[in-house]
Write a protein that holds these residues in place. Structure first.
Motif, PDB file in Angstrom:
ATOM      1  N   VAL B 179      27.282  29.682  52.216  1.00  0.00           N
ATOM      2  CA  VAL B 179      26.244  28.621  52.721  1.00  0.00           C
ATOM      3  C   VAL B 179      25.174  28.151  51.890  1.00  0.00           C
ATOM      4  N   ALA B 180      25.441  29.067  50.600  1.00  0.00           N
ATOM      5  CA  ALA B 180      24.448  29.034  49.616  1.00  0.00           C
ATOM      6  C   ALA B 180      24.925  28.046  48.647  1.00  0.00           C
ATOM      7  N   ASP B 181      26.138  28.023  48.713  1.00  0.00           N
ATOM      8  CA  ASP B 181      26.899  27.450  47.940  1.00  0.00           C
ATOM      9  C   ASP B 181      26.929  25.868  48.553  1.00  0.00           C
ATOM     10  N   TYR B 182      26.998  25.684  49.434  1.00  0.00           N
ATOM     11  CA  TYR B 182      26.694  24.117  49.798  1.00  0.00           C
ATOM     12  C   TYR B 182      25.580  23.535  49.672  1.00  0.00           C
ATOM     13  N   ALA B 209      37.790  25.497  58.060  1.00  0.00           N
ATOM     14  CA  ALA B 209      37.473  24.004  58.106  1.00  0.00           C
ATOM     15  C   ALA B 209      35.368  24.389  57.582  1.00  0.00           C
ATOM     16  N   LEU B 210      35.892  24.950  57.572  1.00  0.00           N
ATOM     17  CA  LEU B 210      33.555  25.542  56.619  1.00  0.00           C
ATOM     18  C   LEU B 210      33.328  23.829  56.231  1.00  0.00           C
ATOM     19  N   LEU B 211      34.641  24.186  54.547  1.00  0.00           N
ATOM     20  CA  LEU B 211      34.622  22.870  54.373  1.00  0.00           C
ATOM     21  C   LEU B 211      34.517  22.227  54.172  1.00  0.00           C
ATOM     22  N   THR B 212      34.760  21.721  55.552  1.00  0.00           N
ATOM     23  CA  THR B 212      34.539  20.508  55.952  1.00  0.00           C
ATOM     24  C   THR B 212      33.138  19.604  56.452  1.00  0.00           C
ATOM     25  N   PRO B 219      23.938  15.614  50.645  1.00  0.00           N
ATOM     26  CA  PRO B 219      25.664  15.926  50.777  1.00  0.00           C
ATOM     27  C   PRO B 219      26.113  17.823  49.835  1.00  0.00           C
ATOM     28  N   PRO B 220      27.841  18.081  49.510  1.00  0.00           N
ATOM     29  CA  PRO B 220      27.106  19.357  49.498  1.00  0.00           C
ATOM     30  C   PRO B 220      27.495  19.594  48.234  1.00  0.00           C
ATOM     31  N   SER B 221      27.320  20.664  46.618  1.00  0.00           N
ATOM     32  CA  SER B 221      27.082  20.812  45.430  1.00  0.00           C
ATOM     33  C   SER B 221      28.606  20.234  45.397  1.00  0.00           C
ATOM     34  N   LYS B 222      29.047  19.675  43.991  1.00  0.00           N
ATOM     35  CA  LYS B 222      30.170  19.770  44.010  1.00  0.00           C
ATOM     36  C   LYS B 222      31.199  20.665  43.637  1.00  0.00           C
ATOM     37  N   THR B 223      30.355  22.551  43.858  1.00  0.00           N
ATOM     38  CA  THR B 223      31.611  23.454  43.610  1.00  0.00           C
ATOM     39  C   THR B 223      31.329  23.761  44.794  1.00  0.00           C
ATOM     40  N   TYR B 224      31.353  23.119  46.719  1.00  0.00           N
ATOM     41  CA  TYR B 224      31.759  23.452  46.987  1.00  0.00           C
ATOM     42  C   TYR B 224      32.849  23.401  47.516  1.00  0.00           C
ATOM     43  N   ALA B 225      33.515  22.295  48.192  1.00  0.00           N
ATOM     44  CA  ALA B 225      35.450  22.095  48.686  1.00  0.00           C
ATOM     45  C   ALA B 225      35.883  21.987  47.458  1.00  0.00           C
TER      46      ALA B 225
END
Lengths: 229, 229
Positions: B179-182, B209-212, B219-225
């Motif tokens: 969550v913090a990474d998103y 599934a979480l990463l989608t 939008p998510p951070s660059k590291t997220y997915a």
């Protein structure tokens, strides 16, 4: 076995009741968690009571984890008096209520009562000591009425709080109420079902050790040690 | 099986990871807990996600209780991949760390991050919505560094956080970090051991599934997915 505890920490009282029901008699080591004693932090990095320590075994920290550990290592020996039932649904209900009292009732009511009225007497200014905060106390007492009502509602519908058998959930609720009762903060007149249930659990021999605890200069309420309150 | 959850509730994510590791595919029901939907309160009086509901069985509320329930009803089927070890000491350590992440890390870091940056976007003024509180965010980020360091310290000494085997503890820590990474709040550069461990767990098919998940307009951070972040 050692129990690192504080006599008026509700979670420590819960574990003392558990251990007594299991027939275990730990050596008690009193901890004032606000002093953050290094030897204690080594046992439990979170710095919270209770912690049990058995010879030749790792330390077991926290009410929930201790309850599970005791069930796993000694539960079967209790036979039909086992404090966590055998069936998955029964276990869910006991854990749900145990957590309700140990977390929700604690945060909303017993933690502020103990902090403001007991711990602050022993803490220095730097540690957060001083006179009780009236707003915290008022909220804690209002929340206690709500929790007492919930206990009464459960006790009216069931023999014990989680069902037909005495369980961890009864010990958790009783541990929290006992601290508030020492302080004279439980409005017993408001719920006869809760009072009858508490009278039953308080009369158990396993409860006796708690009823002998006292705080210098702060005698217990009249109802505290009276089994016919 | 139904899972009542919120996509960015760390406890819900922990349970999604658990269910995926058990090979279970629940129907997801999204709950906005601040709306206090009556049907949801009937399932879980404490009003918190996650809750699982199986046909013909009572509902099972809360991360800790769900984890125990799944171990009891499906643990043996996982064989050597069981997420709670067999020995009592191993179980104590897994539960201790699971609780550490789900309670301590949650209160100190991920709960304020999610509340301030995500939930407040959806809440009305009356529900507590509005712009993020800068002080809460600063403290949450400072605490996150401390938890990341603890994860790195564990990952350096052990194969997985609680020992030789992947356990609930890894899934709990990863759920909170995800969550913090998103939100782009994890200072990955500060701890290579924590990063390597997270890269391993994030690459598991059960994590996909979480990463989608995504939040409209955020939008998510660059590291997220990115599995090779």
């Amino acid at each position: 076995m050692y129990l690192h505890h504080h006599p008026f920490c509700p979670h420590s009282r819960f574990v003392r009741l558990l251990l007594a029901e299991y027939g275990l008699e730990p050596e008690l080591v009193e901890e004032r968690v606000w002093e953050r004693r290094p030897g204690f932090l080594a046992l439990n990095p979170s710095g919270e009571t209770p912690v049990i320590v058995e010879e030749m075994a790792a330390s077991v920290p926290g009410a929930f984890i201790i309850a599970e550990y005791l069930d796993e290592t000694r539960g079967l020996a209790l036979g039909t008096h086992r404090l966590l039932p055998e069936d998955p649904a029964g276990r869910v209900e006991v854990r749900r209520l145990t957590q309700w009292f140990n977390e929700k009732m604690y945060v909303e009511s017993t933690e502020p009562l103990v902090r403001e009225r007991i711990h602050k007497r022993y803490m220095s200014r730097e540690q957060g000591g001083g006179s009780p905060d009236a707003t915290s106390l008022r909220m804690a007492r209002a929340n206690l009425r709500y929790h007492l009502k919930y206990i009464g509602w459960l006790a009216k519908a069931r023999k014990w709080l989680a069902g037909e058998r005495l369980s961890q959930a009864d010990l958790a609720a009783a541990a929290h109420l006992s601290v508030a009762d020492y302080l004279g903060d439980v409005p017993w007149d408001e719920d006869e079902h809760a009072r009858d249930w508490y009278a039953r659990i308080k009369s158990r021999p396993t409860f006796r050790a708690l009823l002998t605890e006292s705080i210098p200069g702060m005698p217990p309420s009249k109802t505290y040690a009276d089994l016919d309150f």
